[in-house]
Design a protein around this motif. Structure first.
Motif, PDB file in Angstrom:
ATOM      1  N   CYS A 179       0.851  -1.196   0.023  1.00 42.26           N
ATOM      2  CA  CYS A 179      -0.040  -0.087  -0.120  1.00 42.26           C
ATOM      3  C   CYS A 179       0.915   1.228  -0.046  1.00 42.26           C
ATOM      4  CB  CYS A 179      -0.848   0.006   1.251  1.00 42.26           C
ATOM      5  SG  CYS A 179      -0.105   0.095   2.781  1.00 42.26           S
ATOM      6  N   SER A 180       0.224   2.362   0.077  1.00 45.10           N
ATOM      7  CA  SER A 180       1.171   3.782   0.055  1.00 45.10           C
ATOM      8  C   SER A 180       1.271   4.351   1.372  1.00 45.10           C
ATOM      9  CB  SER A 180       0.431   4.640  -0.840  1.00 45.10           C
ATOM     10  OG  SER A 180      -0.940   5.278  -0.074  1.00 45.10           O
ATOM     11  N   THR A 181       2.262   5.053   1.643  1.00 46.21           N
ATOM     12  CA  THR A 181       2.580   5.418   3.047  1.00 46.21           C
ATOM     13  C   THR A 181       1.413   5.615   3.991  1.00 46.21           C
ATOM     14  OG1 THR A 181       4.292   6.664   1.760  1.00 46.21           O
ATOM     15  CG2 THR A 181       4.155   7.016   4.306  1.00 46.21           C
ATOM     16  N   ASP A 224       5.732  -0.341   1.193  1.00 45.70           N
ATOM     17  CA  ASP A 224       5.272   0.932   0.686  1.00 45.70           C
ATOM     18  C   ASP A 224       5.433   0.861  -0.689  1.00 45.70           C
ATOM     19  OD1 ASP A 224       4.612   3.587   0.096  1.00 45.70           O
ATOM     20  OD2 ASP A 224       5.459   4.167   2.069  1.00 45.70           O
ATOM     21  N   TYR A 225       4.388   1.131  -1.446  1.00 39.26           N
ATOM     22  CA  TYR A 225       4.646   1.030  -3.183  1.00 39.26           C
ATOM     23  C   TYR A 225       5.245   2.285  -3.699  1.00 39.26           C
ATOM     24  CZ  TYR A 225       0.236   3.276  -4.407  1.00 39.26           C
ATOM     25  OH  TYR A 225      -0.891   4.345  -4.627  1.00 39.26           O
ATOM     26  N   THR A 226       5.337   3.258  -2.609  1.00 39.95           N
ATOM     27  CA  THR A 226       5.869   4.659  -3.000  1.00 39.95           C
ATOM     28  C   THR A 226       7.120   4.548  -2.791  1.00 39.95           C
ATOM     29  OG1 THR A 226       5.610   5.533  -0.919  1.00 39.95           O
ATOM     30  CG2 THR A 226       3.601   5.776  -2.615  1.00 39.95           C
ATOM     31  N   GLY A 282     -10.026   6.404  -7.107  1.00 42.39           N
ATOM     32  CA  GLY A 282      -9.206   5.186  -6.871  1.00 42.39           C
ATOM     33  C   GLY A 282      -8.425   5.167  -5.657  1.00 42.39           C
ATOM     34  N   ARG A 283      -8.952   6.094  -4.485  1.00 43.31           N
ATOM     35  CA  ARG A 283      -8.190   6.197  -3.221  1.00 43.31           C
ATOM     36  C   ARG A 283      -8.914   5.713  -2.166  1.00 43.31           C
ATOM     37  NH1 ARG A 283      -4.459   7.770  -6.499  1.00 43.31           N
ATOM     38  NH2 ARG A 283      -3.597   5.922  -5.863  1.00 43.31           N
ATOM     39  N   LYS A 284     -10.292   5.118  -2.320  1.00 44.18           N
ATOM     40  CA  LYS A 284     -10.781   4.855  -1.267  1.00 44.18           C
ATOM     41  C   LYS A 284     -10.219   3.778  -0.357  1.00 44.18           C
ATOM     42  CE  LYS A 284     -14.032   1.322  -2.887  1.00 44.18           C
ATOM     43  NZ  LYS A 284     -13.729   0.012  -2.505  1.00 44.18           N
TER      44      LYS A 284
HETATM   45  N1  LIG Z   1     -13.118 -10.364 -10.850  1.00 46.15           N
HETATM   46  C1  LIG Z   1     -14.234  -9.979  -9.866  1.00 46.15           C
HETATM   47  O1  LIG Z   1     -14.701 -11.049  -9.409  1.00 46.15           O
HETATM   48  C2  LIG Z   1     -14.096  -8.586  -9.166  1.00 46.15           C
HETATM   49  C3  LIG Z   1     -15.077  -8.552  -8.142  1.00 46.15           C
HETATM   50  C4  LIG Z   1     -15.116  -7.206  -7.222  1.00 46.15           C
HETATM   51  C5  LIG Z   1     -13.901  -6.286  -7.793  1.00 46.15           C
HETATM   52  N2  LIG Z   1     -13.409  -6.440  -8.744  1.00 46.15           N
HETATM   53  C6  LIG Z   1     -12.230  -5.559  -9.098  1.00 46.15           C
HETATM   54  O2  LIG Z   1     -11.231  -5.226  -8.371  1.00 46.15           O
HETATM   55  C7  LIG Z   1     -10.705  -4.147  -8.281  1.00 46.15           C
HETATM   56  C8  LIG Z   1     -10.240  -3.678  -6.874  1.00 46.15           C
HETATM   57  O3  LIG Z   1     -11.610  -3.182  -6.333  1.00 46.15           O
HETATM   58  P1  LIG Z   1     -11.455  -2.539  -5.016  1.00 46.15           P
HETATM   59  O4  LIG Z   1     -12.899  -2.198  -4.567  1.00 46.15           O
HETATM   60  O5  LIG Z   1     -10.601  -3.538  -3.907  1.00 46.15           O
HETATM   61  O6  LIG Z   1     -10.737  -1.322  -5.375  1.00 46.15           O
HETATM   62  P2  LIG Z   1     -10.448   0.085  -4.318  1.00 46.15           P
HETATM   63  O7  LIG Z   1     -10.815  -0.341  -3.008  1.00 46.15           O
HETATM   64  O8  LIG Z   1     -11.098   1.228  -5.205  1.00 46.15           O
HETATM   65  O9  LIG Z   1      -8.954   0.310  -4.533  1.00 46.15           O
HETATM   66  C9  LIG Z   1      -8.619   1.405  -3.899  1.00 46.15           C
HETATM   67  C10 LIG Z   1      -7.273   1.467  -3.068  1.00 46.15           C
HETATM   68  O10 LIG Z   1      -6.319   0.862  -4.040  1.00 46.15           O
HETATM   69  C11 LIG Z   1      -5.140   1.393  -3.638  1.00 46.15           C
HETATM   70  N3  LIG Z   1      -4.168   1.607  -4.768  1.00 46.15           N
HETATM   71  C12 LIG Z   1      -4.230   2.425  -5.711  1.00 46.15           C
HETATM   72  N4  LIG Z   1      -3.165   2.273  -6.698  1.00 46.15           N
HETATM   73  C13 LIG Z   1      -2.572   1.372  -6.035  1.00 46.15           C
HETATM   74  C14 LIG Z   1      -1.199   0.811  -6.485  1.00 46.15           C
HETATM   75  N5  LIG Z   1      -0.533   1.323  -7.559  1.00 46.15           N
HETATM   76  N6  LIG Z   1      -0.586  -0.095  -5.949  1.00 46.15           N
HETATM   77  C15 LIG Z   1      -1.221  -0.630  -4.630  1.00 46.15           C
HETATM   78  N7  LIG Z   1      -2.360  -0.124  -4.233  1.00 46.15           N
HETATM   79  C16 LIG Z   1      -3.061   1.028  -4.835  1.00 46.15           C
HETATM   80  C17 LIG Z   1      -5.384   2.817  -3.113  1.00 46.15           C
HETATM   81  O11 LIG Z   1      -4.429   3.196  -2.150  1.00 46.15           O
HETATM   82  P3  LIG Z   1      -3.548   4.476  -2.027  1.00 46.15           P
HETATM   83  O12 LIG Z   1      -4.530   5.566  -2.262  1.00 46.15           O
HETATM   84  O13 LIG Z   1      -2.694   4.465  -1.137  1.00 46.15           O
HETATM   85  O14 LIG Z   1      -2.953   4.197  -3.765  1.00 46.15           O
HETATM   86  C18 LIG Z   1      -6.716   2.518  -2.412  1.00 46.15           C
HETATM   87  O15 LIG Z   1      -6.684   2.101  -1.075  1.00 46.15           O
HETATM   88  C19 LIG Z   1     -11.455  -3.285  -9.231  1.00 46.15           C
HETATM   89  O16 LIG Z   1     -10.834  -3.159 -10.412  1.00 46.15           O
HETATM   90  C20 LIG Z   1     -12.778  -4.053  -9.275  1.00 46.15           C
HETATM   91  O17 LIG Z   1     -13.371  -3.621 -10.615  1.00 46.15           O
HETATM   92  C21 LIG Z   1     -13.177  -7.565  -9.438  1.00 46.15           C
END
Ligand SMILES: NC(=O)c1ccc[n+]([C@@H]2O[C@H](COP(=O)([O-])OP(=O)(O)OC[C@H]3O[C@@H](n4cnc5c(N)ncnc54)[C@H](OP(=O)(O)O)[C@@H]3O)[C@@H](O)[C@H]2O)c1
Length: 320
Positions: A181-183, A199-201, A309-311
């Motif tokens: 994750c980030s910092t 920390d990926y940053t 994308g930050r949730k």
């Molecule tokens: N295939 C399936 O069955 C299925 C089912 C559900 C969801 N999904 C998919 O799964 C994905 C993830 O969904 P989600 O709801 O878990 O996403 P999310 O909660 O919106 O992910 C946001 C988090 O990702 C972190 N993040 C962003 N860039 C990053 C990076 N480069 N490296 C590491 N962390 C990073 C962010 O932290 P920072 O702000 O610190 O970067 C933030 O906390 C989506 O694309 C969704 O469509 C697929």
């Protein structure tokens, strides 16, 4: 009743709150008075109609299904004549796959679909997002990777909905967990149980010398090619995010590289996974993390925030 609908693909601006007739349950359905519902990445993608090939199923020019939202938690208000598993007053939760409509005041769902009794020890707000992060990540960690005690699992995107659920589940399954994750999210990821954090940053995964039994890239930001040296022999790389690249690698290395769409799994298998999750929630081994709550009338803002994308963890629409 009020419901969030979208008549065209586009930005959160296309979402409207509409007044509709309260639905009537069919013979095999229950009518649920929704107390809370989830807003997920999948919902924002359906609203945008992306990826474009998804429109083959969603509707080429406009959405075939105008209703938003899949995950829900609420109380059964009435039941169809042939319903045997639920009765009026039951607190239930689940997800309405494909036909959607949980971002509303009421929904009807067949009793044999993804719906079960809500654990008594959690609120509707905590139950509504379970079928997003927990159900998806449990499918990956249990049914796809079959994670065993003592294995080392690396979870990328550990602060997200799928990611934080994966950290908790992998720990329950006895694995050693490294979260990426980030910092700003390090404390959060440690708080849900990660043994250590990268920390990926600051850390380039290409330079990491350790190997992992499972790499689960919940956010689809890693390329298999760049991390394949980190996968132990017999280990695997998996992601819930579909891309041409991942399909290509799966074609050549189907044992080591995995993608799956959990919603496409058969309902019986999903209900089985959900039963395990209910048990783990009842034992207080899992916890839903909610970052933000919105009212149904404010759902556009929920979608706008999600798209940053930050949730961290989940966001929920609350009708209570
Ligand atoms: N295939 C399936 O069955 C299925 C089912 C559900 C969801 N999904 C998919 O799964 C994905 C993830 O969904 P989600 O709801 O878990 O996403 P999310 O909660 O919106 O992910 C946001 C988090 O990702 C972190 N993040 C962003 N860039 C990053 C990076 N480069 N490296 C590491 N962390 C990073 C962010 O932290 P920072 O702000 O610190 O970067 C933030 O906390 C989506 O694309 C969704 O469509 C697929």
């Amino acid at each position: 009743m009020k419901a969030a609908i979208y008549n065209t693909y586009g930005s959160p601006e296309v979402i409207k709150i509409s007044s509709l007739e309260k639905p009537l349950p069919k013979h095999n359905e229950v009518l649920v008075n929704i107390k809370a519902s989830s807003v997920t990445r999948a919902d924002t993608m359906m609203r945008q109609g992306v990826p474009k090939y998804g429109r083959l199923f969603l509707g080429i020019f406009k959405p075939k299904n105008r209703f938003l939202g899949t995950g829900f938690s609420g109380v059964v208000e009435s039941v169809g004549a042939q319903v045997t598993k639920f009765k009026i007053g039951d607190a239930v939760f689940g997800e309405k796959l494909f036909s959607n409509g949980s971002n509303a005041e009421y929904l009807c769902i067949a009793e044999d679909l993804v719906i079960d009794r809500k654990p008594n020890n959690i609120s509707h707000i905590e139950a509504a997002p379970i079928c997003d992060g927990f159900l998806t990540s449990y499918n990956f960690l249990k049914d796809i990777a079959n994670v065993k005690p003592g294995q080392h699992v690396l979870i990328n995107g550990a602060s997200g909905s799928l990611g934080n659920a994966a950290v908790q589940l992998a720990k329950v399954m006895g694995a050693r967990v490294t979260g990426v994750c980030s910092t700003k999210n390090i404390d959060f990821v440690l708080s849900v149980g990660a043994d250590e954090v990268l920390d990926y940053t600051k850390v380039n995964l290409n330079n990491v010398t350790h190997t992992y039994d499972v790499i689960y890239d919940t956010v689809g930001k890693l390329s298999y090619k760049s991390v394949r040296n980190l996968i132990s022999s017999g280990g695997m790389f998996m992601t819930p995010v579909l891309s041409g690249k991942i399909l290509w690698h799966m074609l050549w290395n189907s044992k080591k590289v995995k993608f799956a769409a959990t919603g496409m799994k058969n309902t019986k298998a999903l209900k089985c996974l959900l039963k395990d999750l209910i048990h783990l929630f009842e034992q207080e081994k899992l916890q839903t993390k909610i970052e933000k709550k919105y009212s149904l009338l404010d759902i556009r803002h929920a979608h706008e925030y999600l798209e940053t994308g930050r949730k961290v963890g989940n966001i929920v629409i609350v009708n209570l």
